[in-house]
Scaffold this active site. Structure first.
Site, PDB file in Angstrom:
ATOM      1  N   ASN A   9       0.882  -1.166   0.000  1.00 14.15           N
ATOM      2  CA  ASN A   9       0.000   0.000   0.000  1.00 14.15           C
ATOM      3  C   ASN A   9       0.920   1.216   0.000  1.00 14.15           C
ATOM      4  O   ASN A   9       1.490   1.558   1.026  1.00 14.15           O
ATOM      5  CB  ASN A   9      -0.885  -0.030   1.255  1.00 14.15           C
ATOM      6  CG  ASN A   9      -1.665   1.259   1.432  1.00 14.15           C
ATOM      7  OD1 ASN A   9      -1.759   2.065   0.502  1.00 14.15           O
ATOM      8  ND2 ASN A   9      -2.213   1.466   2.620  1.00 14.15           N
ATOM      9  N   LYS A  11       0.215   4.284  -0.363  1.00 20.39           N
ATOM     10  CA  LYS A  11      -0.385   5.525   0.159  1.00 20.39           C
ATOM     11  C   LYS A  11      -0.092   6.683  -0.821  1.00 20.39           C
ATOM     12  O   LYS A  11      -0.035   6.445  -2.023  1.00 20.39           O
ATOM     13  CB  LYS A  11       0.114   5.798   1.581  1.00 20.39           C
ATOM     14  CG  LYS A  11      -0.036   4.551   2.458  1.00 20.39           C
ATOM     15  CD  LYS A  11       0.216   4.776   3.899  1.00 20.39           C
ATOM     16  CE  LYS A  11       0.028   3.457   4.649  1.00 20.39           C
ATOM     17  NZ  LYS A  11       0.144   3.606   6.076  1.00 20.39           N
ATOM     18  N   HIS A  95      -9.347   1.592   4.814  1.00 14.21           N
ATOM     19  CA  HIS A  95      -8.081   1.774   5.522  1.00 14.21           C
ATOM     20  C   HIS A  95      -8.270   2.769   6.671  1.00 14.21           C
ATOM     21  O   HIS A  95      -9.030   3.734   6.541  1.00 14.21           O
ATOM     22  CB  HIS A  95      -6.998   2.276   4.558  1.00 14.21           C
ATOM     23  CG  HIS A  95      -5.635   2.237   5.162  1.00 14.21           C
ATOM     24  ND1 HIS A  95      -5.190   3.220   6.012  1.00 14.21           N
ATOM     25  CD2 HIS A  95      -4.643   1.328   5.075  1.00 14.21           C
ATOM     26  CE1 HIS A  95      -3.965   2.911   6.419  1.00 14.21           C
ATOM     27  NE2 HIS A  95      -3.606   1.768   5.856  1.00 14.21           N
ATOM     28  N   GLU A  97      -6.584   5.162   7.683  1.00 17.37           N
ATOM     29  CA  GLU A  97      -6.345   6.576   7.334  1.00 17.37           C
ATOM     30  C   GLU A  97      -7.562   7.172   6.633  1.00 17.37           C
ATOM     31  O   GLU A  97      -7.849   8.359   6.788  1.00 17.37           O
ATOM     32  CB  GLU A  97      -5.083   6.688   6.465  1.00 17.37           C
ATOM     33  CG  GLU A  97      -3.829   6.458   7.310  1.00 17.37           C
ATOM     34  CD  GLU A  97      -2.644   5.873   6.555  1.00 17.37           C
ATOM     35  OE1 GLU A  97      -2.638   5.911   5.317  1.00 17.37           O
ATOM     36  OE2 GLU A  97      -1.726   5.371   7.233  1.00 17.37           O
ATOM     37  N   GLU A 164      -5.374  -4.393  10.808  1.00 20.40           N
ATOM     38  CA  GLU A 164      -4.331  -3.387  10.979  1.00 20.40           C
ATOM     39  C   GLU A 164      -4.582  -2.591  12.266  1.00 20.40           C
ATOM     40  O   GLU A 164      -5.347  -1.613  12.249  1.00 20.40           O
ATOM     41  CB  GLU A 164      -4.320  -2.432   9.786  1.00 20.40           C
ATOM     42  CG  GLU A 164      -4.035  -3.106   8.465  1.00 20.40           C
ATOM     43  CD  GLU A 164      -3.433  -2.145   7.457  1.00 20.40           C
ATOM     44  OE1 GLU A 164      -2.361  -2.446   6.940  1.00 20.40           O
ATOM     45  OE2 GLU A 164      -4.021  -1.084   7.211  1.00 20.40           O
ATOM     46  N   GLY A 170       2.775   2.538  10.644  1.00 19.15           N
ATOM     47  CA  GLY A 170       3.769   3.588  10.411  1.00 19.15           C
ATOM     48  C   GLY A 170       4.486   4.033  11.674  1.00 19.15           C
ATOM     49  O   GLY A 170       5.136   5.069  11.696  1.00 19.15           O
ATOM     50  N   SER A 208       3.653  -1.842  10.352  1.00 22.22           N
ATOM     51  CA  SER A 208       5.106  -1.932  10.541  1.00 22.22           C
ATOM     52  C   SER A 208       5.688  -3.307  10.208  1.00 22.22           C
ATOM     53  O   SER A 208       6.580  -3.803  10.902  1.00 22.22           O
ATOM     54  CB  SER A 208       5.487  -1.510  11.961  1.00 22.22           C
ATOM     55  OG  SER A 208       5.074  -0.165  12.186  1.00 22.22           O
TER      56      SER A 208
HETATM   57  P1  PGA Z   1       3.007   0.510   7.586  1.00 19.53           P
HETATM   58  O1  PGA Z   1       1.542   0.729   6.983  1.00 19.53           O
HETATM   59  O2  PGA Z   1       3.526  -0.798   7.015  1.00 19.53           O
HETATM   60  O3  PGA Z   1       3.797   1.682   7.119  1.00 19.53           O
HETATM   61  O4  PGA Z   1       2.862   0.439   9.071  1.00 19.53           O
HETATM   62  C1  PGA Z   1       0.657  -0.339   6.822  1.00 19.53           C
HETATM   63  C2  PGA Z   1      -0.652   0.137   6.255  1.00 19.53           C
HETATM   64  O5  PGA Z   1      -1.111   1.233   6.638  1.00 19.53           O
HETATM   65  O6  PGA Z   1      -1.282  -0.539   5.420  1.00 19.53           O
END
Ligand code: PGA
Length: 247
Positions: A9, A11, A95, A97, A164, A170, A208
Site C-alpha cells: 500500500n 499511500k 483503511h 487513514e 491493521e 507507520g 510496521s
Molecule cells: P506501515 O503501513 O507498514 O507503514 O505500518 C501499513 C498500512 O497502513 O497498510
C-alpha cells in the site's frame, strides 16, 4: 491451505516515473515467486502506467480507494469501472487513514465494498483498533462492530480482510505475533459464525511489517499475509517481505 498474500500500500507516495522505476527493479527480484500472491496498490495517477508494466507478470494491481457510485456528479471521485479500465483487479477499502482523515464510516465502507464487488473488483477490507481501544480491552468488540457494519449483506467471495491495529501503522511498533494471531483467530471465528466459506478467506496483518519480522508473523497459523506500507516503497525491502512470506 490458504496461499500467502502480500500487498503493498504505497499511500500518497510515488509519481508515475517513480512507479516505473520501482516496478522495473522489483519484477526481476520476484519473477520466480509462484507460491505467494503479490499485489501493488500505487496512487491512482500511476495505475495505468503500472498496469502496462505488470501485464502478464505475477504481480497484480490494486487501488487504495474507490467511490460507491458508478458514475455521475461526484467531483474528484473514482468509480470501480474506472479502476477496472485502468487495469486494477483489487481495491483496498476502509483503511484506517480513510476512516480517520476522510470520515469513512462502516456504512460508507459497506457501500463501497458492494459497488466494488458488483463490478468484479476483489476487495481488501481493513479493520483494526486504536491504542485507546486496545488499552480498554475493546479490541474484539471493535473488530466485531467493524465486520458487522462493513460486511452487511456481503458474502466472503472476493474479500480479503486486513487486520491493521492503528497503533502499529507507520509507528515501527509491530503487534507481537501472538497479538496478531489472536486478533486474526477472533476475526475468523466471527466470519465462521456469520458467513459461509470463512476457512478460505485470507486474513492479512498490517502495521510496521518489515523483511525482518515477516517470517515470524507468517509462522502464526492465522496470518495469511501482510498489507505493507512503509517497507513496500523500496523494491529490495518489498521483495524481501514477499520471499519471507513463503510458508
Ligand atoms: P506501515 O503501513 O507498514 O507503514 O505500518 C501499513 C498500512 O497502513 O497498510
Amino acid at each position: 491451505m490458504r496461499k500467502p498474500f502480500i500487498s503493498a500500500n504505497w499511500k500518497m507516495n510515488k509519481t508515475i516515473e517513480e512507479t516505473g522505476e520501482f516496478i522495473n527493479s522489483f519484477l526481476p527480484m520476484v519473477k520466480d515467486v509462484t507460491d505467494v500472491d503479490i499485489l501493488i496498490a500505487p496512487p491512482v495517477t500511476s495505475l495505468q502506467a503500472a498496469a502496462s508494466l505488470l501485464k502478464a507478470t505475477n504481480v497484480k494491481l490494486g487501488a487504495q480507494n474507490v467511490f460507491y457510485e458508478e458514475k455521475g456528479a461526484f467531483t474528484g471521485e473514482i468509480s470501480p469501472g474506472m479502476l477496472l479500465s485502468a487495469g486494477c483487479s483489487y481495491v483496498i477499502i476502509g483503511h484506517s487513514e480513510r476512516r480517520q482523515y476522510f470520515m469513512e464510516t462502516d456504512e460508507i465502507v459497506n457501500k463501497k465494498i458492494k459497488t466494488a464487488r458488483k463490478n468484479g473488483l476483489e476487495v481488501i477490507l481493513c479493520i483494526g483498533e486504536s491504542l485507546k481501544e486496545r488499552e480498554e480491552n475493546k479490541t474484539f468488540e471493535v473488530l466485531e462492530r467493524q465486520l458487522t457494519g462493513s460486511l452487511k449483506d456481503i458474502s466472503l467471495e472476493g474479500i480479503t480482510i486486513a487486520y491493521e491495529p492503528i497503533w502499529a501503522i507507520g509507528t515501527g511498533k509491530t503487534a507481537t505475533k501472538e497479538q496478531a494471531n489472536e486478533a486474526h483467530a477472533h476475526i475468523r471465528e466471527w466470519l465462521n459464525k456469520n458467513r459461509k466459506g470463512a476457512d478460505k478467506t485470507r486474513i492479512l496483518y498490517g502495521g510496521s511489517v518489515t523483511p525482518e519480522n515477516i517470517k515470524s508473523l507468517m509462522a502464526e497459523p492465522e496470518v495469511d499475509g501482510a498489507l505493507v506500507g512503509g517497507a513496500s516503497l523500496k523494491p529490495d525491502s518489498f521483495a524481501g517481505i514477499v520471499k519471507g512470506a513463503r510458508k
